[in-house]
Design a protein around this motif. Structure first.
Motif, PDB file in Angstrom:
ATOM      1  N   ASP A 186      38.172  42.710  41.539  1.00  0.00           N
ATOM      2  CA  ASP A 186      39.304  43.694  42.278  1.00  0.00           C
ATOM      3  C   ASP A 186      40.024  44.391  41.287  1.00  0.00           C
ATOM      4  O   ASP A 186      41.054  45.123  41.754  1.00  0.00           O
ATOM      5  CB  ASP A 186      39.779  42.647  43.230  1.00  0.00           C
ATOM      6  N   TYR A 187      39.942  44.224  40.019  1.00  0.00           N
ATOM      7  CA  TYR A 187      40.794  44.913  39.159  1.00  0.00           C
ATOM      8  C   TYR A 187      40.167  46.230  38.449  1.00  0.00           C
ATOM      9  O   TYR A 187      40.614  47.167  37.904  1.00  0.00           O
ATOM     10  CB  TYR A 187      41.097  44.178  37.942  1.00  0.00           C
ATOM     11  N   LEU A 188      38.683  45.967  39.101  1.00  0.00           N
ATOM     12  CA  LEU A 188      37.717  47.454  38.488  1.00  0.00           C
ATOM     13  C   LEU A 188      37.677  48.550  39.876  1.00  0.00           C
ATOM     14  O   LEU A 188      37.353  49.431  39.305  1.00  0.00           O
ATOM     15  CB  LEU A 188      36.470  46.821  37.971  1.00  0.00           C
ATOM     16  N   GLU A 189      37.871  47.979  40.825  1.00  0.00           N
ATOM     17  CA  GLU A 189      37.538  48.868  42.044  1.00  0.00           C
ATOM     18  C   GLU A 189      38.825  48.453  42.883  1.00  0.00           C
ATOM     19  O   GLU A 189      38.619  47.501  43.678  1.00  0.00           O
ATOM     20  CB  GLU A 189      36.448  48.859  42.736  1.00  0.00           C
ATOM     21  N   ARG A 190      40.084  49.154  42.948  1.00  0.00           N
ATOM     22  CA  ARG A 190      41.005  48.799  43.980  1.00  0.00           C
ATOM     23  C   ARG A 190      41.566  50.140  44.470  1.00  0.00           C
ATOM     24  O   ARG A 190      41.422  51.380  44.085  1.00  0.00           O
ATOM     25  CB  ARG A 190      41.929  48.100  43.222  1.00  0.00           C
ATOM     26  N   ASP A 191      42.552  50.002  45.341  1.00  0.00           N
ATOM     27  CA  ASP A 191      43.640  51.025  45.658  1.00  0.00           C
ATOM     28  C   ASP A 191      44.439  51.511  44.296  1.00  0.00           C
ATOM     29  O   ASP A 191      45.421  50.641  43.978  1.00  0.00           O
ATOM     30  CB  ASP A 191      44.457  50.649  46.680  1.00  0.00           C
ATOM     31  N   TRP A 192      44.177  52.426  43.750  1.00  0.00           N
ATOM     32  CA  TRP A 192      44.885  52.830  42.697  1.00  0.00           C
ATOM     33  C   TRP A 192      46.349  53.288  42.761  1.00  0.00           C
ATOM     34  O   TRP A 192      46.943  53.478  41.931  1.00  0.00           O
ATOM     35  CB  TRP A 192      44.062  54.144  41.856  1.00  0.00           C
ATOM     36  N   THR A 193      46.524  53.687  44.162  1.00  0.00           N
ATOM     37  CA  THR A 193      48.042  54.038  44.315  1.00  0.00           C
ATOM     38  C   THR A 193      48.910  52.753  44.223  1.00  0.00           C
ATOM     39  O   THR A 193      50.380  52.802  44.217  1.00  0.00           O
ATOM     40  CB  THR A 193      48.120  54.634  45.807  1.00  0.00           C
ATOM     41  N   GLN A 194      48.375  51.553  44.319  1.00  0.00           N
ATOM     42  CA  GLN A 194      49.210  50.351  44.474  1.00  0.00           C
ATOM     43  C   GLN A 194      49.626  49.817  42.904  1.00  0.00           C
ATOM     44  O   GLN A 194      49.014  50.086  42.036  1.00  0.00           O
ATOM     45  CB  GLN A 194      48.707  49.092  44.919  1.00  0.00           C
ATOM     46  N   PRO A 195      50.882  49.329  42.738  1.00  0.00           N
ATOM     47  CA  PRO A 195      51.294  49.026  41.555  1.00  0.00           C
ATOM     48  C   PRO A 195      50.614  48.014  40.783  1.00  0.00           C
ATOM     49  O   PRO A 195      50.078  47.142  41.548  1.00  0.00           O
ATOM     50  CB  PRO A 195      52.876  48.649  41.493  1.00  0.00           C
ATOM     51  N   TYR A 196      50.400  48.023  39.603  1.00  0.00           N
ATOM     52  CA  TYR A 196      49.592  47.074  38.866  1.00  0.00           C
ATOM     53  C   TYR A 196      50.107  45.676  38.820  1.00  0.00           C
ATOM     54  O   TYR A 196      51.404  45.629  38.702  1.00  0.00           O
ATOM     55  CB  TYR A 196      49.392  47.467  37.223  1.00  0.00           C
ATOM     56  N   GLN A 197      49.475  44.669  39.187  1.00  0.00           N
ATOM     57  CA  GLN A 197      49.837  43.292  39.296  1.00  0.00           C
ATOM     58  C   GLN A 197      49.359  42.346  37.980  1.00  0.00           C
ATOM     59  O   GLN A 197      48.073  42.641  37.944  1.00  0.00           O
ATOM     60  CB  GLN A 197      49.645  42.521  40.437  1.00  0.00           C
ATOM     61  N   SER A 198      49.868  41.906  37.027  1.00  0.00           N
ATOM     62  CA  SER A 198      49.413  41.118  36.167  1.00  0.00           C
ATOM     63  C   SER A 198      48.620  40.001  36.482  1.00  0.00           C
ATOM     64  O   SER A 198      48.649  39.298  37.646  1.00  0.00           O
ATOM     65  CB  SER A 198      50.737  40.610  35.268  1.00  0.00           C
ATOM     66  N   SER A 199      47.523  39.640  35.530  1.00  0.00           N
ATOM     67  CA  SER A 199      46.584  38.693  36.083  1.00  0.00           C
ATOM     68  C   SER A 199      46.324  37.921  34.647  1.00  0.00           C
ATOM     69  O   SER A 199      46.107  38.389  33.475  1.00  0.00           O
ATOM     70  CB  SER A 199      45.268  39.552  36.277  1.00  0.00           C
ATOM     71  N   ALA A 200      46.032  36.545  34.994  1.00  0.00           N
ATOM     72  CA  ALA A 200      45.758  35.596  33.841  1.00  0.00           C
ATOM     73  C   ALA A 200      44.549  35.842  33.351  1.00  0.00           C
ATOM     74  O   ALA A 200      44.190  35.654  32.242  1.00  0.00           O
ATOM     75  CB  ALA A 200      46.159  34.174  34.547  1.00  0.00           C
ATOM     76  N   ALA A 201      43.631  36.244  34.329  1.00  0.00           N
ATOM     77  CA  ALA A 201      42.170  36.561  34.054  1.00  0.00           C
ATOM     78  C   ALA A 201      42.034  37.649  33.198  1.00  0.00           C
ATOM     79  O   ALA A 201      41.381  37.933  31.971  1.00  0.00           O
ATOM     80  CB  ALA A 201      41.327  36.668  35.172  1.00  0.00           C
ATOM     81  N   VAL A 202      42.899  38.736  33.255  1.00  0.00           N
ATOM     82  CA  VAL A 202      42.826  39.923  32.808  1.00  0.00           C
ATOM     83  C   VAL A 202      43.529  39.464  31.098  1.00  0.00           C
ATOM     84  O   VAL A 202      42.870  39.891  30.047  1.00  0.00           O
ATOM     85  CB  VAL A 202      43.806  41.080  33.189  1.00  0.00           C
ATOM     86  N   GLU A 203      44.415  38.538  31.149  1.00  0.00           N
ATOM     87  CA  GLU A 203      45.070  38.182  29.862  1.00  0.00           C
ATOM     88  C   GLU A 203      43.929  37.572  29.083  1.00  0.00           C
ATOM     89  O   GLU A 203      43.870  37.593  27.964  1.00  0.00           O
ATOM     90  CB  GLU A 203      46.319  37.389  29.941  1.00  0.00           C
ATOM     91  N   ALA A 204      43.363  36.580  29.932  1.00  0.00           N
ATOM     92  CA  ALA A 204      42.169  36.002  29.088  1.00  0.00           C
ATOM     93  C   ALA A 204      41.242  36.762  28.465  1.00  0.00           C
ATOM     94  O   ALA A 204      40.740  36.603  27.465  1.00  0.00           O
ATOM     95  CB  ALA A 204      41.566  34.962  29.945  1.00  0.00           C
ATOM     96  N   ALA A 205      40.829  37.843  28.846  1.00  0.00           N
ATOM     97  CA  ALA A 205      39.788  39.018  28.586  1.00  0.00           C
ATOM     98  C   ALA A 205      40.532  39.442  27.223  1.00  0.00           C
ATOM     99  O   ALA A 205      39.551  39.593  26.252  1.00  0.00           O
ATOM    100  CB  ALA A 205      39.564  39.996  29.692  1.00  0.00           C
ATOM    101  N   TRP A 206      41.659  39.975  27.283  1.00  0.00           N
ATOM    102  CA  TRP A 206      42.181  40.411  26.227  1.00  0.00           C
ATOM    103  C   TRP A 206      42.146  39.518  24.952  1.00  0.00           C
ATOM    104  O   TRP A 206      42.229  39.771  23.824  1.00  0.00           O
ATOM    105  CB  TRP A 206      43.619  41.112  26.519  1.00  0.00           C
ATOM    106  N   LEU A 207      42.689  38.049  25.336  1.00  0.00           N
ATOM    107  CA  LEU A 207      42.661  37.180  24.451  1.00  0.00           C
ATOM    108  C   LEU A 207      41.388  37.131  23.573  1.00  0.00           C
ATOM    109  O   LEU A 207      41.465  36.766  22.535  1.00  0.00           O
ATOM    110  CB  LEU A 207      43.233  35.857  24.991  1.00  0.00           C
ATOM    111  N   THR A 208      40.123  37.156  24.229  1.00  0.00           N
ATOM    112  CA  THR A 208      39.035  37.048  23.670  1.00  0.00           C
ATOM    113  C   THR A 208      38.859  38.317  22.604  1.00  0.00           C
ATOM    114  O   THR A 208      38.506  37.957  21.617  1.00  0.00           O
ATOM    115  CB  THR A 208      38.172  37.103  24.746  1.00  0.00           C
ATOM    116  N   VAL A 209      39.355  39.368  23.035  1.00  0.00           N
ATOM    117  CA  VAL A 209      39.242  40.289  22.118  1.00  0.00           C
ATOM    118  C   VAL A 209      40.187  40.157  20.885  1.00  0.00           C
ATOM    119  O   VAL A 209      39.698  40.498  19.885  1.00  0.00           O
ATOM    120  CB  VAL A 209      39.792  41.778  22.760  1.00  0.00           C
ATOM    121  N   TYR A 210      41.221  39.581  21.067  1.00  0.00           N
ATOM    122  CA  TYR A 210      42.178  39.619  20.102  1.00  0.00           C
ATOM    123  C   TYR A 210      41.846  38.303  19.020  1.00  0.00           C
ATOM    124  O   TYR A 210      42.126  38.165  17.907  1.00  0.00           O
ATOM    125  CB  TYR A 210      43.699  39.525  20.499  1.00  0.00           C
TER     126      TYR A 210
END
Length: 282
Positions: A186-210
């Protein structure tokens, strides 16, 4: 000068090289007649020229920023990261340029601004349709910010397009997913007009990168380019606040906003929250 050349021959050659009557000139190429003729002070105040040129040059820099930002988003969406990195670095440098531009406007004192303010009517930087597109493309979506442009259908269409499109960060998250990282659907296809909401799962993905920069070097670089960009944007916003407070104090803005109070609230907006939070969690 060769032995056979005479001084008068050299002078004649130089004069010929300085004859631009039949060529496109510097002024022609840059349309300087139009650009330098676009300043029309409405008051008798000497300082209004500063006020006009400050905002006109800022709008020119924002035009370049939008040019680079849109191209960077398209390149991220197409997995062309090297050109995207160059474009994002340029956007950050443009923001630095705009930060320093506030230093010039800050030479205007409160009495000087108060003398020309009545001539501004309700015109306000709040109505900058280019700035609003930058905010939207960086992910700060707010439907209320469409209203200041409703009186011009052509401008509203431009702002609306940026409002409805995936932001730079939206495309970055899609890129993470294309590289096998676990980003919620639901972060890959969503209503792009809505403000972004922070996600623990997204942070986990970035942590994997870092945590594995060798494996995810390009994505790690993207994360740092986004950090540079938001860092520069925060400085731009902060310098805006301090300059406005220095010149007008806590008066309401000409466009009807609460002035400094509104600008201070904007300092709290975080565009790429997980990239900032992961620094604590690494």
């Amino acid at each position: 000068m060769s032995q056979n050349e005479r001084p008068e021959d050299i002078v004649r050659q130089e004069k010929a090289q300085l004859d631009f009557a039949r060529d496109m000139t510097y002024g022609d190429y840059l349309h300087l007649d139009e650009v330098l003729g676009a300043q029309h002070p409405m008051s008798p105040e000497h300082n209004e020229m500063l006020f006009i040129i400050q905002h006109q040059t800022s709008e020119l820099w924002m035009k370049l920023m939008l040019h680079e930002l849109r191209a960077a988003i398209a390149n991220v969406a197409a997995d062309r990261l090297q050109p995207a990195f160059k474009m994002l670095a340029r956007v950050s440098k443009i923001m630095e340029q705009l930060v320093h531009a506030w230093d010039v406007l800050a030479t205007m004192t409160p009495p000087e601004y108060s003398a020309l303010r009545p001539y501004l009517a309700r015109s306000s930087g709040f109505q900058s349709y280019q700035y609003r597109q930058i905010e939207f493309l960086l992910g700060n979506k707010n439907a209320a910010m469409l209203k200041p442009h409703a009186h011009r259908a052509d401008l509203l269409a431009q702002v609306q397009s940026a409002y409805e499109a995936p932001s730079l960060y939206d495309e970055a998250l899609r890129l993470l997913a294309r590289n096998g990282l676990d980003v919620p659907a639901d972060y890959l296809e969503r209503d792009w007009t809505q403000p972004y909401q922070s996600s623990a799962a997204v942070e986990a993905a970035w942590l994997t990168v870092y945590r594995d920069t060798d494996r995810y070097w390009a994505l790690y670089q993207l994360g740092e380019k986004l950090t540079d960009l938001e860092d520069a944007f925060r400085l731009w916003r902060f310098r805006h606040v301090t300059t406005v407070e220095r010149v007008i104090g806590f008066k309401r803005g000409t466009g009807g906003t609460s002035g400094v109070d509104y600008l201070r609230r904007m300092l709290e907006v975080v565009l790429f929250p997980e990239i900032w939070k992961l620094r604590t969690d690494l």
